[in-house]
Structure formats: structure tokens, C-alpha cells
Design a protein around this motif. Structure first.
Motif, short mmCIF file in Angstrom:
data_model
loop_
_atom_site.label_atom_id
_atom_site.label_comp_id
_atom_site.label_asym_id
_atom_site.label_seq_id
_atom_site.Cartn_x
_atom_site.Cartn_y
_atom_site.Cartn_z
N GLU A 282 11.59 4.02 -3.80
CA GLU A 282 11.51 4.15 -5.24
C GLU A 282 12.19 2.98 -5.96
O GLU A 282 12.63 3.11 -7.11
CB GLU A 282 12.13 5.48 -5.67
CG GLU A 282 11.38 6.69 -5.10
CD GLU A 282 12.04 8.02 -5.41
OE1 GLU A 282 12.61 8.17 -6.51
OE2 GLU A 282 12.00 8.91 -4.54
N TYR B 152 8.81 6.32 -11.12
CA TYR B 152 8.18 6.31 -9.82
C TYR B 152 8.03 7.74 -9.29
O TYR B 152 8.85 8.62 -9.59
CB TYR B 152 9.01 5.49 -8.82
CG TYR B 152 9.15 4.04 -9.18
CD1 TYR B 152 8.04 3.24 -9.41
CD2 TYR B 152 10.42 3.45 -9.31
CE1 TYR B 152 8.17 1.89 -9.74
CE2 TYR B 152 10.56 2.11 -9.63
CZ TYR B 152 9.43 1.34 -9.86
OH TYR B 152 9.57 0.01 -10.18
N GLN C 73 2.13 5.08 -4.70
CA GLN C 73 2.62 5.42 -6.04
C GLN C 73 1.46 5.58 -7.02
O GLN C 73 1.44 6.49 -7.85
CB GLN C 73 3.58 4.33 -6.52
CG GLN C 73 4.93 4.30 -5.82
CD GLN C 73 5.84 5.43 -6.28
OE1 GLN C 73 5.77 5.89 -7.42
NE2 GLN C 73 6.72 5.87 -5.39
#
Length: 648
Positions: free
Chosen positions: A356, A387, A441
Motif C-alpha cells: 500500500e 489504496y 489496485q
């Protein structure tokens, strides 16, 4: 707060190639240009007060190093050649030092009196489309390159920093990788293939050589490992020892890399790590789609008896120090140490990436263990974006012989149960890990959970784990990903269990295709640049003969029954059983898994009436998803989302 979009590939930056120079730390900031549809790499510095200064602003600018008050670096010119540049660090215009031949790796001599670099002379291309090509070597292609050049010339050059003059040390027709310069500037370490003259078989070796400039003599340093593959070689500060990272390649690319020490007085070699569970260096790096222009330097000397090196263990990076007698673990955080160097006060300056946090420049104090953040290139971006949450977990294999590792990226933007994508990595001797993955993501932002595992065959869990798949494709590896899927469905909330998808590329393309031909659990599949037919891969891939022979455990021509075994282990032989709707994606210039693999799979599946299509990406090699043309990288992910959305 916005989520990570597919086109944010153009906005999220990465870092690499740190260089410490007194109070300043120089580094490369990597970016993708949407306007130019290309990659950029620019050089910055930061001081102890966190003041950032930019030195370049366009194109590719790599390998920053500082001597006195000048910054030297390589810049790509309009002819796609790299030239050596010189620039005052306190301000001023960059001056081009070299012209003509392209400059390769640049190394600063320990006394800082000279630079050493490789130049590549490439003959002018013949634009006549009807020119024939004469091929007399079986090893004649390379993915990402195309036809391997046969008429290049490679020079080793010494550039005197005081007189600003260059002297050629040697010139030849065989490529090499420059590794290090001895303290007296009389010896050079480099990597090169052991058998460049072979024509009828593949030479996958990469040996370490020591060249004595005065004697004009080349010594094969790693001769005791005749089939070895090595990635790093460094002189000790007194020039009497050499550290080498690599392996004897006894288990092909599944072989764990070790740290070796050579005593140049008697050529005695010692295995420093001696650990088949720890994978030293960057050759078995964990997968990411955000890392660009990594230096690849895996270790550095502190003193004549202290050596700092990087290694991978269970999907993340570690730093270790060897003190002449033993190795000590320095840092074991869940992340990837993308690049690192040592400053004048023997602190580690490193670039890190985690699930992240795409990139961060940090300083690690080796005495206290304290880390300080120097620079986050995505700080402004992160103020407006969030994120997806990524969780790491372990689960038991079906046969209860091993513990397996996986990661779960949670879908964003919905309170309802979300569909799940099971993603399989390539290799097979590669690994997912604790590093940032833009694609996952972006898929999470589109409302998909993403789960990914390191089945047996993956690296960073030891040599026995990595070799388990060899000769046994579609067996334990298949069971491991299916067991991981079951564990995910049982232990993570918010999953729509009626909307499960599968995707994978290269070896992951093999295993995803194998999976949908052995189960109907998935609502749709994406098969990317796959290995589908082992006989075809043996004859057509740039690494086909050695790769398929080693991975299948037998040679197509030498071993009785090999052809039948190859076919039984090929997803193509089971393609008539596929009922799962499948989209196939492939780069048209792929030399690793040629497009013929996807052509055959598409024909076989489509002929059964199963819903399927096939997308070819122009001007794209095997690494399309990592370093391909930026707009096509975006298009590829959009194509994945569009296909899976059809079946939600």
C-alpha cells in the motif's frame, strides 16, 4: 478520496538507483508519459533538510553518480543511444561528454579518478525489407530484443576524470556486463556467457571473469561452477577478495542463489550463505508492475570484512550483513527493497515498496535499526487517493506438506458482496510478494477482490519448494491454488461466491488454462501470453529447448515417451473440455511464449462453441504488462475488466 484508476498508471511514480554523495542523496524518479506514450526517468537529489532538487526533466536519465562537484549520468539521445553527461551539482547546464556509440553500465573507480563503461557499436540497419537473414545458431532470438545481434561490437572504456579523455581497454564481438573495478584500476570484473561460439545448443551460463589490464589476461573466476549463472561481483576495498552472487544452476532457474567469497591470493572459494532457503540477490525478485530501472546491484562492501547484501524470503526482502564469520539479519519488514546503497556514515539509503505504498526513499541506521523517510514521490497523489487494503495470509496445502502464502486485495466502492479474481503469477520460478501492484489496485477500484498465491514452484521459499513443480506441472501447483481459493472463500467476508474469475500470464497462463480445462468453478477466465503446447514451446520459444527440457523433466528427442508426456501436460490437449468463457491476450512480438500458443488455444476453445475471443497487442513483447507501451498496458487492464463485467 478517489481510488486507484487504471489510467493512474500515468500518475503513480517509482524510484530507483540511489547514490549517496555527502549530505546529498541522488536518485531516479520513474514515470510514464501519457502525452508521449513512453517512459521517463529523471534525476533528483534530496538533502538532510528534505529539500528536493530536480536535475533533468525529460527522456531517460539513468545511473547518477557524483564526483567532486559534478553529476555524471547516462541520457538517451534521439537515436536511442545513451550518452555520458556531466552537470554541476550546484546549478548549470548538462554537458554531453560522449558521442556516437551507446554507453552501457558506468562504474566509478574506487579512487574516484576515472569512470569505466561499456560502449555498444551497432551497425546501421539495412532498410531493405527484402534483405534475407542468415541464421546459423539455435540461440538466435531473445524476448524484448527480437533477433539477437550478430554484428555488434562491445568496448570497455576508461574515462579519465581529470583530463576528460577516454581510452579503450578492449574491443570485442561478445556482449558483457561490467560489474566492478579494483582499487588500483588494474583489474575489472565482468559477466559474460561461457560458450558464445556454440551454434547447435543453448548456452544459458553467465560466468564471472576477472580481467588484468596490464597483463591483458582474462581469468574465469567461477570456473568451478561450469554451468553457473551469476548476477553480481564486487572487489573488497583492499582488492584481495571478491564477492559473487549466483548459483551452479543445478536445478535450472529454480536454483537458489548464494553469496560466495573468492580469495584472490589462492582462488579459494567459500559459500558464505550456504542456505537453500534464502535466495540472495535480485535475480529472483518478487513480481510488481511498478518497478522501473532497478540498478540490480545486490550487495556492497562496508569494510574488508563486512558485506551488506539483499535476499528474498517468503515473498519479501531482507538485508543481511556478513562480518567475516557469520551473517546477521538487518531488516525483515514486509516489503520489497527495490534498490539500495551506503552513504559516507555507513547508513543504508534504500528505495522500498510495499503493498500500500508504491515507493519511498529511506535511510536505515545500522547501529540503531531506526529508519527515516526521506522522500515519497506520490505524497501529493496519496492526499487525494486511497489504496485498496491488502492482507497477507498463510494456509495449508491439501497434502499438508507445506504452508502456502497468499495475498487478498479487498474490493473498493461497494458494500455489497464483490466478485473475486484469482490471479496466478508467471515463472513458474517467480513469486508474488509484499510490494505494490497497480493492476490489482485498479481491479479493486473497479469492484473486484483479487487474491493471489505462491504455489509450489515459486521462489523465496527454498529450493525444494521451487523445484517441486519440475516434471509435475498441473499437479501440486494446481492443488495449491485451488486450496488457496477454498481458504479465501472460507476466511474472507464480502465475496460473491457465484462470481469467481481466474487470470494469469505466461506460466500463469498455463495454469489458468489448465485449471479451466479441469474444473468449471469459474464464471470467466483471462489467459495471457500462455504456455499451452510444450512441443510447440520447445521448438519456437527463445528459451524453448532448455526451459521445456528442464521443466518437463525430459527432452523431446532424447527421452522415450517425451512427446506423449509433453502433450498430456499441455493445456491444449484438454482444451476441448473448456466450458468457461475465456478471453486470450497476447503481445504480437512475444518471443518467450510465441503468439502461436494463443492462436492454437483460441482455435481449440472457440471450435467447441465456448464463448471466447482473442486480443493481440501490437509492438508488444512478453513483458507487456510490466514494461510494454503505456497505452497498451492501460488497454490490457481495461480489456480484463470489460470481459469479467460481462459475466457479473
Amino acid at each position: 478520496m478517489d481510488e486507484v484508476s487504471i489510467t493512474d498508471l500515468y500518475h503513480i511514480k517509482s524510484l530507483s538507483q540511489p547514490w549517496a554523495a555527502g549530505p546529498l542523496t541522488f536518485f531516479v524518479e520513474n514515470d510514464l508519459s501519457q502525452e508521449n506514450n513512453d517512459y521517463t526517468a529523471n534525476i533528483y537529489s534530496i538533502d538532510q533538510h528534505h529539500h528536493v532538487k530536480q536535475y533533468t526533466n525529460e527522456g531517460l536519465n539513468l545511473q547518477p553518480l557524483v564526483v567532486d562537484d559534478y553529476l555524471y549520468f547516462r541520457k538517451q539521445d534521439e537515436n536511442q543511444h545513451f550518452q555520458l553527461m556531466k552537470m554541476p551539482i550546484n546549478g548549470g547546464v548538462a554537458e554531453q561528454v560522449t558521442t556516437g556509440d551507446s554507453i552501457g553500465q558506468v562504474k566509478l573507480a574506487p579512487d574516484k579518478q576515472a569512470l569505466f563503461f561499456k560502449t555498444v557499436q551497432t551497425p546501421v540497419k539495412n532498410d531493405d525489407e527484402l534483405t534475407t537473414r542468415h541464421v546459423d545458431k539455435v540461440q538466435n532470438r531473445a524476448d524484448g530484443i527480437g533477433w539477437i545481434p550478430t554484428d555488434n561490437h562491445y568496448d570497455l572504456v576508461r574515462f579519465d576524470l581529470k583530463s576528460q579523455t577516454a581510452t579503450t581497454i578492449w574491443t570485442g564481438t561478445e556482449d558483457f556486463s561490467l560489474e566492478d573495478i579494483s582499487p588500483d584500476q588494474n583489474q575489472v570484473l565482468f559477466l559474460a556467457a561461457e560458450h558464445p561460439d556454440w551454434t547447435s545448443k543453448f548456452d544459458e551460463s553467465l560466468a564471472v571473469y576477472l580481467y588484468d589490464i596490464d597483463k591483458q589476461e582474462k581469468i574465469w573466476l567461477t570456473k568451478s561452477f561450469p554451468d553457473g549463472v551469476f548476477s553480481d561481483a564486487h572487489f573488497s576495498p583492499n582488492g584481495q577478495q571478491v564477492t559473487v552472487i549466483g548459483s551452479d544452476y543445478s536445478h535450472y532457474s529454480a536454483t537458489v542463489n548464494q553469496l560466495y567469497l573468492y580469495d584472490l591470493t589462492d582462488m579459494h572459494v567459500q559459500n558464505i550463505t550456504g542456505n537453500d532457503d534464502l535466495d540472495v540477490g535480485y535475480e529472483h525478485s518478487i513480481g510488481s508492475d511498478m518497478i522501473q530501472n532497478r540498478s540490480g546491484i545486490s550487495g556492497t562492501w562496508f569494510t574488508n570484512s563486512q558485506y551488506l547484501f539483499q535476499a528474498y524470503d517468503h515473498g519479501h526482502s531482507q538485508l543481511h550483513i556478513w562480518d567475516g564469520e557469520k551473517t546477521t539479519l538487518v531488516t525483515d519488514d514486509l516489503r520489497d527493497i527495490v534498490d539500495f546503497t551506503v552513504n559516507d556514515t555507513q547508513e543504508v539509503v534504500m528505495v522500498t515498496s510495499s503493498t500500500e505504498r508504491p515507493a519511498e526513499l529511506k535511510i536505515l541506521n545500522l547501529l540503531t535499526g531506526q529508519e527515516t523517510s526521506l522522500y515519497n514521490p506520490n505524497q501529493e497523489y496519496e492526499q487525494g487517493h486511497t489504496y485498496a487494503q491488502v492482507s497477507s495470509f498463510y494456509y495449508p496445502s491439501t497434502d499438508e506438506k507445506v504452508q502456502l502464502q497468499g495475498w487478498f486485495t479487498k474490493a473498493q466502492g461497494t458494500n455489497d458482496k464483490a466478485p473475486l479474481i484469482l490471479y496466478i503469477h508467471g515463472g513458474p520460478h517467480a513469486a508474488y510478494g509484499d510490494t505494490f501492484f497497480h493492476e490489482f489496485q485498479a481491479l479493486a477500484a473497479k469492484g473486484f477482490h483479487v487474491v493471489y498465491f505462491n504455489p509450489r514452484g515459486s521462489t523465496s521459499y527454498g529450493e525444494a519448494f521451487a523445484t517441486d513443480v519440475m516434471g509435475h506441472y498441473g499437479e501440486n501447483d494446481y492443488d495449491d491454488v485451488m486450496a488457496g481459493l477454498d481458504y479465501t472463500l472460507d476466511h474472507f467476508d464480502g465475496i460473491n461466491k457465484d462470481k469467481i474469475f481466474i487470470a494469469g500470464g505466461s506460466y500463469g497462463g498455463f495454469l489458468s488454462a489448465w485449471t479451466i480445462s479441469h474444473t468449471n468453478r469459474f464464471q470467466a477466465a483471462i489467459v495471457q501470453r500462455p504456455a499451452i503446447d510444450w512441443i510447440g514451446l520447445y521448438t519456437n520459444s527463445d528459451i524453448g529447448v532448455p526451459f521445456v527440457e528442464q521443466e518437463m523433466g525430459m527432452d523431446l528427442y532424447r527421452d522415450e515417451g517425451a512427446a506423449q508426456y509433453y502433450w498430456e501436460k499441455s493445456p491444449l490437449s484438454h482444451a476441448n473440455k473448456v466450458k468457461t468463457p475465456v478471453r486470450i491476450q497476447h503481445g504480437e512480438l512475444d518471443r518467450r511464449c510465441p503468439v502461436s500458443q494463443s492462436e492454437a488455444l483460441f482455435l481449440a476453445i472457440k471450435s467447441t462453441g465456448t464463448d471466447s475471443d482473442y486480443i493481440r497487442y501490437p509492438k508488444s513483447y512478453h513483458g507487456l504488462s510490466r514494461n510494454g507501451i503505456p497505452s497498451l498496458r492501460v488497454q490490457r487492464i481495461e480489456d480484463i475488466v470489460e470481459w469479467f463485467n460481462r459475466y457479473i
